[in-house]
Enzyme design. Sequence first.
Site, PDB file in Angstrom:
ATOM      1  N   GLU A  52      -1.741  -6.833   7.502  1.00  0.00           N
ATOM      2  CA  GLU A  52      -0.446  -6.702   8.162  1.00  0.00           C
ATOM      3  C   GLU A  52      -0.449  -7.423   9.507  1.00  0.00           C
ATOM      4  OE1 GLU A  52       2.614  -6.773   8.241  1.00  0.00           O
ATOM      5  OE2 GLU A  52       3.082  -4.817   7.341  1.00  0.00           O
ATOM      6  N   HIS A  72       0.826  -1.210   0.000  1.00  0.00           N
ATOM      7  CA  HIS A  72       0.000   0.000   0.000  1.00  0.00           C
ATOM      8  C   HIS A  72       0.864   1.265   0.000  1.00  0.00           C
ATOM      9  CE1 HIS A  72       1.072   0.876   4.173  1.00  0.00           C
ATOM     10  NE2 HIS A  72       1.011  -0.436   4.351  1.00  0.00           N
TER      11      HIS A  72
END
Length: 202
Positions: free
Chosen positions: A81, A9
Site C-alpha cells: 500500500e 486484503h
Amino acid sequence: MLRLLLVRHGETTWNAGRRLQGDTDVPLSETGRRQASALAATVAAHRPGMLVCSPLSRARETAARLGHPPAPADLDPRWAEAHLGDWSGRLAADLRAEGPDYDRWRAGRHRPPSGESLDDLAARVLPALADLRTRTGDRGTALVVTHGGPIRAVLRALLSLEPARIVPAAPASLTVLELADTPRLSAYNVVPLAVDAAETTD
C-alpha cells in the site's frame, strides 16, 4: 491472454475503526480473517496459476486464507500500500473535518504530507505489473493479493478509471482484468454475499 485477479486484503482493526494505515503493518481482524476465507472459493474457481503478494502481513494472511500461502519468492514490495506519511494512524473523520484534502486524496488528486501520491504509487506498481506480464508471457491466470491503492493505480493506468469514478475496493474483494490488446474489466469489487462489504479506509 492473461487473466489478472486482484484481491484486496481482508479487514484490519484500523479499517474497522476508519483509521488510515497505508503501509503500516496492521494485521487482519477476526472479521478480516472470515472475509478472506469466504472469498477462497470464488478465487479458486478462476484456477490461478501463480501468486504475487504484498509483503504486509494482512496481505500474506489473506493469501494464505485463500489457499495460496506465499513463499518468499511470491512477495513483491512494489504491490504494498501507499505510504501515507503524516496521515498514517489518523482517523478519516478528523481529516475530513480539517478540509478538502482527504476527499481530494480519495480522488487521487492529493499527496498526504510526507506520503506518496497516486502517481508515486503507480510509478512502482506499474513496473511490477509489467514484470508479472513478462513472467507469464501474458497467458494464464495470476493472483495478486494487494491493497486498495495499487488496485486504483492499475485501473487508472489500464482502463482510464479515475478513483473519483469508482467506489473503493472492499476488504477481501476480487477484481478481474483480462489483459489482451485492449484490457477489459471482467469483474470489480466482488465479495461473497454473506460478508460485509462496507467501505473502509486503506
